[in-house]
Design a protein around this motif. Structure first.
Motif, PDB file in Angstrom:
ATOM      1  N   VAL A  77       0.848  -1.188   0.000  1.00  0.00           N
ATOM      2  CA  VAL A  77       0.000   0.000   0.000  1.00  0.00           C
ATOM      3  C   VAL A  77       0.887   1.242   0.000  1.00  0.00           C
ATOM      4  CG1 VAL A  77      -1.703   1.325   1.324  1.00  0.00           C
ATOM      5  CG2 VAL A  77      -1.889  -1.164   1.204  1.00  0.00           C
ATOM      6  N   VAL A  78       0.549   2.181  -0.878  1.00  0.00           N
ATOM      7  CA  VAL A  78       1.178   3.495  -0.887  1.00  0.00           C
ATOM      8  C   VAL A  78       0.100   4.461  -0.415  1.00  0.00           C
ATOM      9  CG1 VAL A  78       2.297   5.270  -2.271  1.00  0.00           C
ATOM     10  CG2 VAL A  78       2.656   2.850  -2.826  1.00  0.00           C
ATOM     11  N   SER A  85      -0.538   1.442  -5.444  1.00  0.00           N
ATOM     12  CA  SER A  85      -0.621   0.417  -4.404  1.00  0.00           C
ATOM     13  C   SER A  85      -0.839  -0.959  -5.019  1.00  0.00           C
ATOM     14  CB  SER A  85      -1.753   0.746  -3.432  1.00  0.00           C
ATOM     15  OG  SER A  85      -1.506   1.964  -2.786  1.00  0.00           O
ATOM     16  N   VAL A 117      -7.110   3.662   1.085  1.00  0.00           N
ATOM     17  CA  VAL A 117      -5.772   4.058   0.630  1.00  0.00           C
ATOM     18  C   VAL A 117      -5.740   5.544   0.313  1.00  0.00           C
ATOM     19  CG1 VAL A 117      -4.042   3.738  -1.185  1.00  0.00           C
ATOM     20  CG2 VAL A 117      -5.197   1.744  -0.199  1.00  0.00           C
TER      21      VAL A 117
END
Length: 152
Positions: A77-78, A85, A117
């Motif tokens: 995950v970003v 992500s 996210v």
């Protein structure tokens, strides 16, 4: 007297800002606990959790550090960037190499993950889950520290 009032105003504004940030953090954590974690638990933990003893690709999704560090492909995950992500790419089935789970998630579950996210991926789970970690991950970095024998 005017300086005292000014200082009191600055302090009040700072306290209000801190309170609103705290409530925003609480709301983000509640979003995770009530909507995101159940999706991860139902759809992902079977292949990516300590509890089930399986971490395909080295990825554990049952604690925050698991998705932050990620697996063999890097962080899952970003925060703030769903398109970057890997978790979102996997559930959207955008690549033949990264299709998880095999059965497509319902659109509302995908949107739940995307919204999480986008909002910064708040995740209150900071402790590593209790499980037989040694049986599933015998990485040197997870072993207890030991003093080596002293050469004679």
């Amino acid at each position: 007297m005017n300086a005292v009032r000014q200082t009191a105003r600055v302090a009040a504004v700072a306290m209000l800002a801190a309170a609103s940030l705290a409530s925003a953090d609480e709301a983000a954590e509640r979003l995770f606990t009530e909507t995101v974690e159940p999706v991860l638990r139902q759809r992902c933990f079977g292949c990516h959790s300590h509890g089930d003893g399986v971490m395909e690709g080295g990825l554990a999704l049952d604690w925050r550090s698991g998705w932050e560090v990620g697996g063999s492909r890097g962080p899952a995950v970003v925060p703030g960037d769903p398109d970057a992500s890997l978790l979102i790419q996997a559930v959207r089935h955008v690549s033949d190499e990264l299709v998880m789970p095999e059965d497509r998630l319902p659109a509302e579950e995908i949107e739940t993950l995307v919204a999480w996210v986008e909002s910064g991926a708040a995740d209150p789970r900071v402790a590593q889950p209790a499980a037989n970690v040694a049986a599933t991950t015998d990485w040197w970095s997870l072993q207890p520290l030991e003093l080596p024998p002293i050469p004679m």
